[in-house]
Design an enzyme around this catalytic site. Structure first.
Site, PDB file in Angstrom:
ATOM      1  N   THR A   1      29.370  48.468  31.221  1.00  0.00           N
ATOM      2  CA  THR A   1      29.574  49.718  31.953  1.00  0.00           C
ATOM      3  C   THR A   1      29.552  49.500  33.464  1.00  0.00           C
ATOM      4  O   THR A   1      29.615  50.462  34.230  1.00  0.00           O
ATOM      5  CB  THR A   1      28.486  50.742  31.574  1.00  0.00           C
ATOM      6  OG1 THR A   1      27.196  50.196  31.889  1.00  0.00           O
ATOM      7  CG2 THR A   1      28.540  51.077  30.095  1.00  0.00           C
TER       8      THR A   1
ATOM      9  N   ASP B   1      35.260  31.530  39.468  1.00  0.00           N
ATOM     10  CA  ASP B   1      35.564  31.781  40.869  1.00  0.00           C
ATOM     11  C   ASP B   1      36.987  32.328  40.880  1.00  0.00           C
ATOM     12  O   ASP B   1      37.945  31.572  40.687  1.00  0.00           O
ATOM     13  CB  ASP B   1      35.452  30.503  41.698  1.00  0.00           C
ATOM     14  CG  ASP B   1      35.743  30.729  43.182  1.00  0.00           C
ATOM     15  OD1 ASP B   1      36.295  31.790  43.523  1.00  0.00           O
ATOM     16  OD2 ASP B   1      35.416  29.853  43.993  1.00  0.00           O
ATOM     17  N   HIS B   2      37.115  33.634  41.097  1.00  0.00           N
ATOM     18  CA  HIS B   2      38.433  34.248  40.913  1.00  0.00           C
ATOM     19  C   HIS B   2      39.478  33.688  41.882  1.00  0.00           C
ATOM     20  O   HIS B   2      40.679  33.768  41.603  1.00  0.00           O
ATOM     21  CB  HIS B   2      38.343  35.775  41.049  1.00  0.00           C
ATOM     22  CG  HIS B   2      38.052  36.259  42.437  1.00  0.00           C
ATOM     23  ND1 HIS B   2      36.778  36.376  42.929  1.00  0.00           N
ATOM     24  CD2 HIS B   2      38.881  36.635  43.439  1.00  0.00           C
ATOM     25  CE1 HIS B   2      36.826  36.822  44.165  1.00  0.00           C
ATOM     26  NE2 HIS B   2      38.087  36.984  44.506  1.00  0.00           N
TER      27      HIS B   2
ATOM     28  N   GLU C   1      38.844  39.549  55.823  1.00  0.00           N
ATOM     29  CA  GLU C   1      38.851  40.859  55.188  1.00  0.00           C
ATOM     30  C   GLU C   1      38.818  41.935  56.266  1.00  0.00           C
ATOM     31  O   GLU C   1      38.086  41.803  57.256  1.00  0.00           O
ATOM     32  CB  GLU C   1      37.640  41.018  54.270  1.00  0.00           C
ATOM     33  CG  GLU C   1      37.601  40.031  53.110  1.00  0.00           C
ATOM     34  CD  GLU C   1      36.364  40.218  52.257  1.00  0.00           C
ATOM     35  OE1 GLU C   1      36.383  41.072  51.360  1.00  0.00           O
ATOM     36  OE2 GLU C   1      35.372  39.511  52.501  1.00  0.00           O
TER      37      GLU C   1
ATOM     38  N   HIS D   1      34.222  30.017  47.355  1.00  0.00           N
ATOM     39  CA  HIS D   1      35.672  30.148  47.508  1.00  0.00           C
ATOM     40  C   HIS D   1      36.260  29.114  48.474  1.00  0.00           C
ATOM     41  O   HIS D   1      37.205  28.404  48.151  1.00  0.00           O
ATOM     42  CB  HIS D   1      36.036  31.545  48.031  1.00  0.00           C
ATOM     43  CG  HIS D   1      35.585  32.662  47.160  1.00  0.00           C
ATOM     44  ND1 HIS D   1      35.501  32.559  45.794  1.00  0.00           N
ATOM     45  CD2 HIS D   1      35.210  33.928  47.456  1.00  0.00           C
ATOM     46  CE1 HIS D   1      35.085  33.705  45.289  1.00  0.00           C
ATOM     47  NE2 HIS D   1      34.902  34.541  46.276  1.00  0.00           N
TER      48      HIS D   1
END
Length: 494
Positions: free
Chosen positions: A19, A179-180, A218, A241
């Site tokens: 959730t 690690d996307h 970012e 990353h």
């Protein structure tokens, strides 16, 4: 051109923390896209596990809402969504609740041909208790896979502790540390660019490359996310990353595309990184923290303004720039400049390979001096690869030199939708492919390099340099690279 979808084996994917925000924002949309593209079908099962008391129908409604919110409207198909939701079920489970584990065991199919995977989208302090319960209740299988999310510790000691807890039950070949960034198409294309072409690899070394820049910027701020103040940019971005990107740029050609062959080469890079310790930390690293800005058209809060009262005065960095060097034959003398931050001028992740100037120019009387070549690999947004080259400006009137890009835009070249990183990584878990996942020794080598930097900052009484929100960071980051006679690549200064 269309991609070929290779179906995976039927699976039972158990998502702990079902959730939570990660599940709704990333996992459910990623699994939906893979289902829609036919990579798996109703033979597979997605089993949500959480403490929240939900029925199967309520969990399916949660998944439906996630698709409505986080999947582009063009890809929402009512019939496909209905079929997709039919494979969802839910188990109410608390780690300490024995009854919940019995319910989970009943929900799983006892078939060796059905892949069993556990995604732990929960806090790291729950990894070990969950692993122990999986074993204790006979839910664990030797061929099962477990996916664990960062943060995997806040330093080397805590990372070892977390990994030891998981390793009590799961062997290293079962553990998928996600690690996307490594799932992004352009990151994988870095491997193809280097090792599927003869063009670059012969000049991919200190004889021809002047320096390398890695930027992950970012435009958003840290907001009110409490965890960020406990991590900061060094732990949140550099340790995982950005060091992984550095490894892919700098590693030697692996013997094959086998997962361990590739990860062996990445590990060698991490171990060859020159340590930044003690007095070198202030020389080779810059940390910053964004401050607010108010104008007639905009008002942006500073990092300190976003913190709760008990956190005011925090020295947590929202920006890091550093100069790293790799002590090996290929890269001796080639600096790697890393830069990452929040509230920067734009959202962009890219790698800039700056080649050395030509050794001798024959164009003494030409208009415009020859500029050194650059290779820019953009990871996001507008994924692509750009090679900056010198040409003659067309037309009569003498030799006029101009630098222009050879530009490969993924959006223009590949008309089909580009899958998100989680889509590939979730399916790689089912395939049993660990190529794009961090091995434990990689993780620990990264912490060994980062920890002395963090410790030096913690000992220092000097706060992070401030920078205005919407800029490229503090002045110290500019000085870091310009001391070496170089300049940050920002797209408009090529």
């Amino acid at each position: 051109m269309s991609s070929r979808i290779i179906p995976v084996q039927p699976f039972d994917y158990v998502v702990f923390g079902a959730t939570g925000d990660l599940t709704k924002r990333k996992l459910i949309p990623a699994l939906y896209h893979r289902f829609k593209d036919g990579q798996f079908d109703e033979q597979s099962r997605i089993i949500g596990v959480s403490r929240s008391k939900l029925s199967d129908a309520e969990f399916q409604k949660l998944a439906s809402d996630a698709i409505a919110q986080f999947v582009e409207k063009d890809y929402q198909d009512e019939e496909t969504i209905k079929r997709f939701l039919s494979i969802f079920s839910y188990v109410v489970n608390d780690v300490s609740d024995e009854a919940g584990w019995g319910d989970l065991k009943k929900a799983l199919r006892d078939d060796p041909d059905i892949v069993r995977a556990f995604y732990l989208a929960v806090a790291p302090d729950l990894f070990e208790p969950i692993a122990e319960q999986l074993s204790k209740t006979k839910v664990y299988r030797r061929d099962a896979r477990v996916v664990i999310e960062k943060p995997l510790g806040h330093d080397l000691v805590s990372s070892i502790e977390i990994n030891n807890g998981v390793a009590k039950i799961f062997k290293e070949d079962q553990v998928y540390r996600i690690d996307h960034y490594l799932g992004k198409e352009t990151v994988q294309n870095l491997l193809a660019l280097r090792f599927a072409n003869t063009l670059f690899e012969p000049i991919w070394n200190s004889a021809h490359i002047d320096h390398v820049q890695l930027t992950v910027a970012e435009s958003v701020g840290a907001g009110t996310r409490g965890y960020y103040d406990e991590s900061g940019a060094l732990r949140d971005m550099i340790q995982n990353h950005m060091l992984q990107l550095l490894c892919l740029v700098a590693m030697e050609p692996p013997a094959s595309d086998d997962a361990n062959a590739l990860r062996d080469e990445k590990l060698k890079v991490l171990r060859a990184l020159r340590p930044i310790t003690n007095g070198d930390v202030s020389k080779f690293t810059v940390r910053g923290q964004y401050r607010g800005v108010t104008s007639e058209t905009t008002s942006v809060a500073g990092y300190q303004d976003e913190l709760p009262e008990d956190k005011k005065g925090s020295h947590t960095e929202t920006f890091v720039a550093m100069k790293a060097e790799i002590d090996n034959w290929r890269w001796a003398g080639v600096p790697f400049y890393l830069r990452t931050g929040k509230r920067m001028a734009e959202r962009v992740s890219e790698i800039c390979i700056q080649f050395k100037p030509i050794p001798h120019s024959i164009f003494d009387h030409a208009e415009g001096a020859p500029k050194a070549n650059k290779l820019i690999i953009r990871l996001q947004p507008d994924e692509g690869v750009k090679l900056m080259m010198m040409i003659k400006d067309p037309g009569p009137g003498g030799m006029r030199l101009r630098q222009v890009p050879l530009n490969l835009s993924f959006a223009e070249t590949f008309t089909e939708r580009t899958p998100e990183a989680y889509e590939r990584l979730l399916m790689d878990v089912v395939r049993g492919s660990q190529t794009l996942f961090m091995r434990r020794d990689e993780l620990e080598a990264a912490w060994r390099w980062v920890d002395p930097i963090r410790e030096a900052w913690d000992r220092s009484s000097e706060p992070p340099q401030t920078y205005t929100a919407g800029t490229w960071g503090p002045s110290g980051a500019v000085a870091l690279i310009e001391r070496d006679g170089r300049t940050w690549y920002e797209g408009n200064n090529s």
